[in-house]
Design an enzyme around this catalytic site. Structure first.
Site, PDB file in Angstrom:
ATOM      1  N   SER A 119       0.870  -1.293   0.214  1.00  0.00           N
ATOM      2  CA  SER A 119       0.099  -0.046  -0.063  1.00  0.00           C
ATOM      3  C   SER A 119       0.929   1.217   0.023  1.00  0.00           C
ATOM      4  O   SER A 119       0.407   2.342   0.110  1.00  0.00           O
ATOM      5  CB  SER A 119      -0.805  -0.016   1.273  1.00  0.00           C
ATOM      6  OG  SER A 119      -0.163  -0.054   2.483  1.00  0.00           O
ATOM      7  N   LYS A 160      -6.867   2.848   8.533  1.00  0.00           N
ATOM      8  CA  LYS A 160      -5.874   3.941   7.871  1.00  0.00           C
ATOM      9  C   LYS A 160      -6.359   5.209   8.046  1.00  0.00           C
ATOM     10  O   LYS A 160      -5.951   6.340   8.096  1.00  0.00           O
ATOM     11  CB  LYS A 160      -5.579   3.582   6.238  1.00  0.00           C
ATOM     12  CG  LYS A 160      -4.770   2.349   6.212  1.00  0.00           C
ATOM     13  CD  LYS A 160      -4.461   2.094   4.798  1.00  0.00           C
ATOM     14  CE  LYS A 160      -3.707   0.880   4.647  1.00  0.00           C
ATOM     15  NZ  LYS A 160      -3.459   0.564   3.420  1.00  0.00           N
TER      16      LYS A 160
END
Length: 779
Positions: free
Chosen positions: A678, A721
């Site tokens: 990511s 996140k």
């Protein structure tokens, strides 16, 4: 006696269960009408009558076909009428005869007969046979005890072989078939041979009988001796004031068995084990093993169950009392209750609560049990590496125990508890087996009705159990095991949720545990927010609970020492109680930076921010990566580097930059390992910023993977996140377009404060992340 030959007519007396040989003298009781008339006819003639035996004893009126064809002609020597109407007759057997024809059958039997003469044989051979028969008869008498020894004396004097055979046969308790065979045999040698075979068989049977009798006698003597000794032992123990050890133990277990709810097959198994235990001496080590096994089977629930409370409103109230937030897990439990109420029976679901530490997975499972009013059992699987921990040990091993599942059911005492398998992601495996594979049977609703434990050796039904498992991450759970569970993700709490939890749950509970009332400690919301922001940094609330306990301890000391009567905690007084802040609230950069980008990462402890820094140094094109990066992140960096080389001209970057410069990519945060797909766009943005000199916006955080053509790929853990970006004080988050579906998972309070930008290509990322546009940007 005088033998006669030829043919004659003579009355016939059928005998039942009796056979008369020539030379025999005996009494007969005659009662049948036909028989009486035959006797009367014999008395009129010459006192002679034919005695022939009927084939079946039970027939009252036999026909000609039901009477043997060979009989004995006898002389009637005496007749006496008895009071009951029967006639007692004394008869003497004279000679064998065969019935040729029935002349009369109406009121009595009159038959035509032929006298049978004995066939002579070799005298020496006959003499030898006679001696053998006498010898065997003597042995038979010794063994039998039913024939008097005088019979042997009377038989020994007989010199005629035919008569000897007849007399001995009359003394033996033979079947009618055998007696008739001897009567019908006219050849003396054959008759003696038949008798010899019969005597041989009878002697062998008697010897066997004697052996069996002796064995039974010995056995009885031993049993009586044992009984006597046991009774003595009981008397001694009674005198000493002791209970009869083994027997009282068995009686107690039998009483428990009577009350047990075990099915018939289990009761039969326990009964067999009790019988084994009963026969074992008190000192036997195996006795203790059997006793433990019986105790385990008796203490297991087989049909006992608690009645579920299926009131959805009650359940919702209980879940909300214990936990703030956690909408999805609560919703799933309420759905289960609704289905149970409609169907009445349903196989227990297997829920897997996945989330970082401290978010309330274990306590939620406990609340589910409270809401359903079921028993609650928890076993921890962390570090379990032996398959026997799940399936149990075989009873042949020393120190054998049932597996943790059966132990848990024993502890629950009902067949329908809420069973928590904690830390299922931390199962290990080694040479002792694979516990995760053993759990496949436990957690499969289609198989666990016949769960097999090596120790109890009987199948056990787990279908009524509601299994709940917990894990920090699904990555380490084997796929087949994960496939059997319904995963419910608990991502973590927002700042607002943590505030509610501290105000309504953690602080009141800690105040109660520390003996502080509301009159002694007060804490305003601003102070709580300061503790949340500057003293804890986590997805859950475990550390927040510790800080609440810390505040209560400090306040208790101030009150007890007399320094204060009442402690009021404000943002200003937090530092005096907890010390200097441990974390800086708002980790976003204070100003726009060149070559420094804030990325968003997912860890097992929740979401976190990740600063990526890039430095361009004079050199020969060496790419250096530092900061405890895993293989996946190194590959992301390589992909981003290759993509920028392919687009260098479009961004007005020197196409030869990689030959004149060394590039150093660094991810700070000490020695915390970082890995996961990511960080691609974050590294690419930092590289472009460093190479072009254009700063990156300080309020922007980003997450996404990059391809060599610049396409942005989706990532996981968006909710975590987004929460970490919100905690860090970021206001804009760039995320892949394909993650749009996950935006609704982000709490509304966080969505309102974050600007979420979805992108499909790296050019879009740069457009939103850089303070000004890169020159020559094209798509």
């Amino acid at each position: 006696m005088g033998e006669r030959s030829g043919k004659r007519e003579i009355p016939l007396l059928p005998l039942r269960g009796l056979l008369v040989y020539p030379s025999m003298v005996l009494h007969l009781d005659v009662g049948r009408e036909k028989s009486v008339r035959a006797l009367e006819q014999a008395m009129v003639d010459d006192n002679q009558i034919l005695l022939a035996t009927q084939e079946e004893v039970h027939i009252e009126e036999p026909s000609a076909e039901q009477i043997f064809s060979v009989g004995t002609v006898a002389r009637v020597k005496q007749m006496l009428k008895l009071p009951n109407g029967t006639i007692r007759v004394l008869v003497e057997g004279l000679q064998r005869a065969r019935i040729d024809e029935y002349i009369r059958q109406d009121d009595f039997f009159q038959v035509s007969i032929t006298y049978l003469e004995e066939e002579k044989a070799d005298e020496n051979e006959v003499e030898a046979l006679m001696r053998a028969v006498l010898s065997h008869f003597e042995q038979y008498i010794k063994l039998s005890k039913k024939i008097s020894p005088e019979a042997l004396t009377s038989v020994s004097d007989i010199e005629e072989p035919g008569r000897l055979a007849d007399v001995i046969a009359s003394h033996l308790p033979l079947k009618m078939k055998d007696k008739q065979e001897i009567l019908e045999t006219t050849n003396i040698k054959e008759r003696l041979n038949i008798l010899l075979d019969i005597l041989n068989n009878e002697r062998e049977v008697l010897e066997l009988e004697r052996k069996i009798s002796n064995r039974v006698k010995k056995q009885m003597e031993r049993t009586q001796k044992e009984y006597y000794l046991r009774e003595q032992m009981k008397a001694i123990q009674k005198e000493l004031g002791e209970k009869d050890g083994r027997q009282s133990e068995v009686d107690e277990l039998r009483a428990q068995l009577e009350k047990s709810d075990a099915p018939e097959r289990i009761k039969n198994k326990i009964e067999k084990e009790l019988e084994r235990l009963e026969k074992m001496p008190t000192t036997s080590a195996e006795g203790a093993v059997i006793r433990t096994y019986i105790d385990t089977l008796l203490s297991l629930p087989w049909t006992r169950r608690t009645v579920d409370n299926l009131d959805i409103h009650h359940a919702e109230q209980v879940l909300n009392e214990d936990h703030y937030g956690l909408e999805k897990p609560k919703e799933r439990v309420l759905e289960y209750l609704a289905v149970q109420k409609l169907v009445n029976s349903m196989r227990g679901p297997i829920l897997c609560l996945v989330g970082p530490p401290g978010v309330g997975k274990t306590s939620l499972a406990r609340s589910i049990a409270r809401a359903l009013e079921r028993e609650f059992v928890r076993i921890s699987l962390g570090g379990v590496r032996d398959e026997a921990e799940i399936r149990g040990h075989r009873r042949t091993y020393v120190g054998a125990l049932p597996g943790r599942i059966i132990q848990g059911m024993k502890q629950a005492g009902t067949i329908n508890p809420v069973f928590l398998l904690d830390e299922i992601d931390k199962l290990a495996s080694d040479f002792r087996g694979d516990p995760a594979s053993a759990l496949l049977e436990v957690l499969d609703p289609n198989q666990n009705d016949k769960f097999s434990d090596h120790y109890i050796e009987e199948t056990y039904d787990l279908t009524n159990v509601m299994f709940i498992t917990t894990a920090n991450s699904t990555h380490t759970i084997p796929r087949p095991l994960l496939d059997r569970m319904e995963v419910i993700s608990i991502a973590g709490y927002t700042e607002l949720e943590k505030l509610h939890i501290m105000r309504d749950y953690l602080l009141p509970k800690q105040m109660e545990e520390h003996g502080l009332g509301r009159d002694k400690l007060q804490m305003n919301e601003e102070a709580m927010l300061k503790v949340i922001r500057q003293y804890t940094r986590e997805a859950g609330v475990r550390n927040l609970n510790r800080e609440a306990a810390n505040i209560c301890r400090k306040a208790a000391r101030l009150i007890v020492s007399g320094e204060k009567k009442r402690v009021v905690v404000t943002p200003k007084t937090v530092e005096s109680l907890l010390g200097k802040p441990r974390y800086r609230y708002g980790l976003a950069e204070r100003e726009d930076q060149v070559g420094a980008v804030t990325g968003l990462a997912w860890t097992q402890a929740g979401g976190d921010t990740l600063n990526v820094e890039v430095s361009i140094l004079p050199g020969k094109g060496k790419l250096t990566l530092t900061g405890q990066l895993g293989d996946v992140m190194k590959e992301s960096a390589q992909a981003a580097f290759s993509y920028i080389r392919s687009r260098a001209a479009a961004w007005n970057i020197d196409p030869e930059f990689h030959e004149k410069n060394d590039i150093h990519i660094h991810v700070p945060e000490g020695a915390i390992p970082k890995d996961g797909p990511s960080a691609g766009i974050t590294i690419a943005t930092a590289l472009v910023s460093a190479l072009t000199g254009i700063p990156v916006r300080k309020e922007v955080g980003m997450t996404g993977e990059i391809t060599l053509r610049g396409r942005v790929l989706p990532i996981g853990g968006l909710k975590e996140k987004a929460l970490s970006a919100h905690r860090a004080g970021l206001t804009t988050v760039i995320l892949p377009k394909e993650n749009e579906k996950d935006i609704e998972d982000i709490p509304e309070s966080v969505r309102k404060e974050l600007k979420l930008i979805t992108v499909e290509h790296m050019d879009e990322v740069l457009r939103h992340a850089l303070t000004r546009q890169a020159v020559g940007e094209t798509r």
